[in-house]
Design a protein around this motif. Structure first.
Motif, PDB file in Angstrom:
ATOM      1  N   UNK A 319       0.790  -1.210   0.000  1.00 38.88           N
ATOM      2  CA  UNK A 319       0.000   0.000   0.000  1.00 38.88           C
ATOM      3  C   UNK A 319       0.824   1.261   0.000  1.00 38.88           C
ATOM      4  N   UNK A 320       2.163   1.104   0.052  1.00 40.87           N
ATOM      5  CA  UNK A 320       3.066   2.247  -0.004  1.00 40.87           C
ATOM      6  C   UNK A 320       3.968   2.125  -1.220  1.00 40.87           C
ATOM      7  N   UNK A 321       4.577   3.206  -1.586  1.00 34.03           N
ATOM      8  CA  UNK A 321       5.538   3.203  -2.684  1.00 34.03           C
ATOM      9  C   UNK A 321       6.704   4.113  -2.314  1.00 34.03           C
ATOM     10  N   UNK A 322       7.786   4.004  -3.047  1.00 37.98           N
ATOM     11  CA  UNK A 322       8.957   4.837  -2.793  1.00 37.98           C
ATOM     12  C   UNK A 322       8.881   6.084  -3.678  1.00 37.98           C
ATOM     13  N   UNK A 323       8.808   7.231  -3.059  1.00 37.97           N
ATOM     14  CA  UNK A 323       8.765   8.501  -3.797  1.00 37.97           C
ATOM     15  C   UNK A 323      10.180   8.889  -4.191  1.00 37.97           C
ATOM     16  N   UNK A 324      10.507   8.893  -5.489  1.00 41.96           N
ATOM     17  CA  UNK A 324      11.890   9.197  -5.897  1.00 41.96           C
ATOM     18  C   UNK A 324      12.328  10.613  -5.553  1.00 41.96           C
ATOM     19  N   UNK A 325      11.379  11.530  -5.385  1.00 42.60           N
ATOM     20  CA  UNK A 325      11.730  12.914  -5.070  1.00 42.60           C
ATOM     21  C   UNK A 325      12.236  13.045  -3.631  1.00 42.60           C
ATOM     22  N   UNK A 326      11.635  12.288  -2.718  1.00 47.20           N
ATOM     23  CA  UNK A 326      12.026  12.381  -1.308  1.00 47.20           C
ATOM     24  C   UNK A 326      12.785  11.169  -0.815  1.00 47.20           C
ATOM     25  N   UNK A 327      12.876  10.103  -1.670  1.00 48.69           N
ATOM     26  CA  UNK A 327      13.522   8.839  -1.281  1.00 48.69           C
ATOM     27  C   UNK A 327      12.928   8.305   0.013  1.00 48.69           C
TER      28      UNK A 327
END
Length: 518
Positions: A319-327
């Motif tokens: 249900x979560x993902x890794x945001x590349x902008x904030x790592x």
């Protein structure tokens, strides 16, 4: 007489035309690579450090007594050479064991060599061919002498510069059955032994040319000397490399360069001169020097909650993902919000293909929802068949898009498509693990369901080790079943649930090209 397929294999092995996939040392340093046993008997890609090995590799004994033996005259010395270089160049640090077992490495590499040359061994056993022991040893010695430091031995050596070290018994002009003849100077073409093509002539079958010549642009030619035009490293006379379209020696520190390709292994090009790479871990922002690659070890770690640091979606909880902008891990979109990355939604939601927004899981008769690997999502216990949600298929019916069937059935791949059928016992035919009963796996080598292999048994496909095991490279590069790693332990693909195998960015290090032979 050798079967026709064996003719082709032997000829391709000789000519160096048989290539495995190119290994990327930055991946995991655990693949088998495209070393000699998978091509011409010697590794096929080149690099150069300008240095000679100083310890284990330098001490390798290539003086095996001649006796016409594939193992003792070629495969064992080749394995000793390659594994010695792997040890000297620190390649063991890339393995999950963090150390190279030289004895296991030599046995493994020699075994791969013998397996690759099985058609030749069969021909020798039948009296149709012979190993030229002195020449085989000379070839390995030449590979050692022409391979500086931590580079991979060059294809040009095994393809052109090595003496002919196996042959059939037919003379030039005589009838033949084995693809190499005339004491290694001929090819068997249409049943007659003819001389291998000379310089300027079209290449023979499998790109074969006379000893000392390469097949370049479909014509036999000598390896290109310094300053000559080239399109690839293997056109150049070792240890020269193809730099900016011309064969040249790689430059040491302070040598002029336009980019790192002109510099020796591990050096970078800075302000127009070859220089030592700055110390520290490597990454996309801090690449390695020429002919080296960034190898990132992996360790088992817990999946993160919202706000946890990450570098890939697998590092975050469901249900979560890794945001590349904030790592960092962030929540996937909720009800009626646009899908993230075109497919991602919160738990118990699916991406609607019509408008790209997150909706409740589709029910019976509704179009399947989208997920990361395609349209197959339905509300439990339904499955997606031909893009529509419905009951899980029964025996004889087509499997769901994600290869599921009703309870007690397995999805079997058949000439008529993926069909549900009874689960198979040990010994039953299979194409996937889903065809076998619980606790069994599909042995792809024989196409039969089998009991998982015990800890320590060798493995290849990666599914042999059972739900609590993992196929891991050992200290010598041999893959064997091991317990799934736990938190903090080195891993390759799998970890004990619910952990994931995470890259250890701080431990990333530059690996020499020869490490791709692991």
């Amino acid at each position: 007489m050798l079967r026709r397929w064996a003719w082709c294999v032997v000829l391709l092995l000789w000519a160096g035309a048989c290539r495995d996939r190119g290994a990327d040392g930055g991946a995991s340093a655990t693949s088998t690579g495209d070393a000699g046993p998978t091509s011409s008997g010697a590794p096929t890609s080149a690099s150069s450090t300008g240095d000679s090995p100083t310890s284990t590799a330098a001490a390798v004994d290539l003086g095996v007594e001649p006796g016409g033996s594939l193992r003792t005259d070629y495969c064992d010395p080749l394995a000793a050479l390659i594994c010695g270089r792997l040890a000297d160049c620190g390649c063991g640090a890339l393995l999950p064991t963090e150390a190279l077992d030289l004895a296991i490495c030599v046995a493994n590499y020699s075994g791969r060599c013998l397996e690759a040359y099985a058609p030749l061994a069969a021909a020798v056993e039948l009296g149709e061919a012979e190993i030229l022991g002195d020449e085989a040893q000379a070839c390995v010695a030449l590979l050692a002498a022409s391979t500086p430091g931590c580079e991979r031995p060059r294809g040009a050596v095994s393809q052109a510069l090595c003496p002919a070290w196996f042959t059939g018994d037919a003379a030039i002009g005589a009838a033949c059955s084995f693809p190499i003849c005339g004491a290694g100077q001929g090819l068997c073409v249409a049943g007659t032994c003819v001389a291998r093509p000379a310089g300027g002539q079209p290449c023979g079958p499998g790109g074969a040319c006379a000893v000392g010549l390469l097949c370049i642009d479909d014509q036999c030619a000598a390896p290109v000397a310094a300053g000559g035009a080239c399109a690839s490293d293997d056109a150049c006379a070792p240890p020269l490399r193809c730099v900016a379209g011309a064969c040249a020696a790689l430059k040491d520190v302070a040598g002029a360069c336009a980019d790192a390709a002109a510099c020796e292994l591990g050096l970078v090009c800075a302000a127009g001169n070859c220089a030592t790479r700055p110390a520290g871990a490597c990454s996309a922002d801090a690449p390695c020097g020429n002919l080296t690659s960034c190898a990132t070890p992996r360790r088992c770690a817990a999946r993160g909650e919202v706000g946890a640091s990450c570098d890939e979606d697998a590092a975050c909880l469901d249900g979560l993902r890794c945001d590349p902008m904030t790592a960092s891990c962030v929540a996937n979109p909720g009800l009626d919000e646009p899908c993230a990355n075109g497919v991602l939604c919160a738990v118990d939601l699916a991406c609607d293909g019509d408008n790209g927004s997150c909706k409740p899981l589709p029910g019976a008769g509704q179009a399947c929802g989208f997920a990361i690997d395609g349209p197959h999502v339905c509300a439990p216990p339904l499955g997606c068949v031909v893009d529509v949600c419905g009951p899980l298929p029964q025996s004889g019916e087509a499997c769901t898009v994600d290869s599921r069937c009703a309870a007690g059935l397995g999805c079997d791949f058949t000439p008529d498509g993926s069909i549900c059928g009874p689960l198979k016992d040990a010994g039953g035919s299979c194409q996937t693990d889903r065809t076998c009963k619980a606790g069994l796996y599909c042995d792809f080598e024989v196409g039969q369901c089998a009991e998982p292999r015990p800890i320590g048994a060798t493995c290849k496909a990666g599914n042999e080790c059972g739900p609590t095991g993992s196929c891991m490279p050992s200290g010598g590069g041999v893959f064997a079943c091991a317990p799934r790693p736990s938190a903090g332990e080195r891993c390759v693909f799998e970890c004990a649930a619910p952990l994931h195998c995470a890259p250890e960015l701080a431990g990333a290090a530059c690996a020499a090209e020869v490490c791709q032979e692991l």
